[in-house]
Design a protein around this motif. Structure first.
Motif, short mmCIF file in Angstrom:
data_model
loop_
_atom_site.label_atom_id
_atom_site.label_comp_id
_atom_site.label_asym_id
_atom_site.label_seq_id
_atom_site.Cartn_x
_atom_site.Cartn_y
_atom_site.Cartn_z
N GLN A 198 -1.34 5.18 10.06
CA GLN A 198 -0.24 5.16 9.11
C GLN A 198 -0.46 4.00 8.11
N LYS A 199 -0.84 2.79 9.02
CA LYS A 199 -0.91 1.38 8.26
C LYS A 199 -2.13 1.51 7.40
N THR A 200 -3.28 2.19 7.92
CA THR A 200 -4.48 2.35 6.84
C THR A 200 -4.17 3.19 5.90
N ALA A 201 -3.39 4.19 5.85
CA ALA A 201 -2.91 5.18 4.98
C ALA A 201 -2.24 4.31 3.85
N LYS A 202 -1.43 3.47 4.33
CA LYS A 202 -0.65 2.67 3.21
C LYS A 202 -1.48 1.75 2.56
N PHE A 203 -2.63 1.08 3.31
CA PHE A 203 -3.35 0.06 2.68
C PHE A 203 -4.11 0.86 1.61
N ARG A 204 -4.64 2.15 2.12
CA ARG A 204 -5.37 3.01 0.82
C ARG A 204 -4.48 3.17 -0.35
N LYS A 205 -3.23 3.60 -0.09
CA LYS A 205 -2.26 3.61 -1.45
C LYS A 205 -2.29 2.19 -1.94
N PHE A 206 -2.41 1.18 -1.37
CA PHE A 206 -2.09 -0.12 -2.06
C PHE A 206 -3.51 -0.39 -3.03
N GLN A 216 -3.21 -5.64 -14.99
CA GLN A 216 -1.90 -6.20 -15.51
C GLN A 216 -1.09 -7.27 -14.75
N HIS A 217 -1.83 -7.56 -13.76
CA HIS A 217 -1.21 -8.94 -12.76
C HIS A 217 0.14 -8.41 -12.48
N LYS A 218 0.42 -7.04 -11.71
CA LYS A 218 1.59 -6.88 -11.29
C LYS A 218 1.99 -7.78 -10.01
N PRO A 219 3.36 -7.95 -9.89
CA PRO A 219 3.82 -8.78 -8.70
C PRO A 219 3.63 -7.95 -7.39
N LEU A 220 3.76 -8.56 -6.21
CA LEU A 220 3.54 -7.84 -5.17
C LEU A 220 4.53 -6.99 -4.70
N GLU A 221 5.82 -7.17 -5.38
CA GLU A 221 7.00 -6.40 -5.22
C GLU A 221 6.96 -5.12 -5.79
N PHE A 222 6.22 -5.11 -6.86
CA PHE A 222 5.72 -3.70 -7.49
C PHE A 222 4.80 -2.94 -6.58
N GLY A 228 6.61 2.01 -0.76
CA GLY A 228 7.86 2.40 -0.11
C GLY A 228 7.92 1.33 1.15
N ILE A 229 7.37 0.04 1.15
CA ILE A 229 7.60 -0.93 2.17
C ILE A 229 8.04 -2.36 1.66
N THR A 230 8.10 -3.43 2.54
CA THR A 230 8.47 -4.45 1.60
C THR A 230 7.02 -5.40 1.77
#
Length: 304
Positions: A198-206, A216-222, A228-230
């Motif tokens: 699950q963590k790997t899947a989230k990292f892939r999405k990141f 575009q230098h988006k902030p980490l919050e974006f 869907g995580i903090t």
């Protein structure tokens, strides 16, 4: 003694820490004329008495292929034996160790995680299937030769050769090899994925989001909101899988693009800064120098 999480060493290639070593996959990720590393199993394992202690790699995807002898595998919390014709995949962050027989032979392929994604970008479902470790029997049968063995032999010939179009050939042979492995891998049910998967899947999405928005230098919050995580969870996942904080992963992508542009084009530093979303060339140059330990101009001169 059972190794704790903090005691498991993180290597570039096994035994190599600290500064980059010429010819290793870590250096390849930086200067990029080549994008992966290939070596025989004995060339490294005999330096360590045929015993590779449990370790992990922050951002390398590895393939181990046995052509002679056998290998005892320590693999996260599992142990098993690989024999001739067996192929093992090791995604980044996987804890693994080997104990090889004296007659061992075969190949270790180390591919940067970024280039794995790049090669398989047209087939994202295959990439997802390679997020988990796999051990497959790729040996030939009485009536059918092994396509895996054929492709690896071709890969070795191209890697150590100097033919025209060498890098193009290497990328495409690797693509076919990964395609075959991914097709044979179980697809899995997302509802039954382990916590690590699950963590790997989230990292892939990141990483996918970074590819879209890094200029575009988006902030980490974006990024965290899109996944869907903090931001705290995002940093924890990035450190666990990639060995970097989340913002370091974004910066790594910016620097990689800057280095490629400096090596392969004559675009002025000011224009590179503009294209990568920096507010001015001076700020870009300071950012680059901090990450690469030299100015953009010096980097371009050294790598031409």
């Amino acid at each position: 003694m059972v190794a704790t999480r903090n005691s498991i060493p993180v290597y570039k290639l096994y035994g190599e820490t600290g500064d980059t070593v010429p010819g290793t996959a870590e250096q390849i990720a930086i200067s990029e004329p080549e994008f992966f590393h290939l070596e025989s199993i004995p060339s490294r394992s005999k330096l360590h008495d045929l015993h590779i202690q449990p370790h992990r790699h922050a951002n390398l995807f590895q393939l181990l292929y046995i052509t002679h002898g056998d290998a005892g595998i320590e693999f996260d919390d599992r142990q098993f034996t690989m024999q001739v014709g067996h192929l093992l995949t090791l995604p980044p962050g996987t804890v693994h160790g080997f104990r090889f027989s004296p007659d061992i032979d075969g190949w270790v392929i180390s591919l940067t995680d970024y280039h794995l994604q790049e090669i398989l970008a047209p087939a994202p479902k295959l990439l997802a299937r390679l997020d988990r470790p796999l051990c497959v029997d790729a040996s030939a049968t009485a009536d059918q030769p092994s396509p895996t063995d054929f492709l690896i032999r071709q890969l070795v010939a191209e890697y150590y050769g100097h033919n025209t179009g060498r890098l193009y050939a290497l990328r495409n042979i690797l693509g076919l090899l990964l395609l075959g492995i991914g097709r044979d891998a179980p697809s899995g049910d997302p509802a039954r994925l382990s916590r690590k998967e699950q963590k790997t899947a989230k990292f892939r999405k990141f990483q996918s989001q970074i590819e879209t928005f890094y200029k575009q230098h988006k902030p980490l919050e974006f990024y965290a909101r899109e996944i869907g995580i903090t931001t705290t969870q995002l940093n924890r996942i990035a450190k666990d899988i990639y060995g970097m904080t989340a913002i370091e992963v974004v910066h790594h992508r910016l620097i990689l693009e800057a280095k490629r542009t400096l090596i392969y084009t004559d675009i002025a530093v000011q224009q590179i800064a503009d294209e990568l979303g920096f507010r001015d060339a001076g700020y870009f140059s300071r950012f680059f120098a901090k990450k690469a330990a030299m100015s953009p101009v010096q980097f371009r001169q050294d790598h031409r």
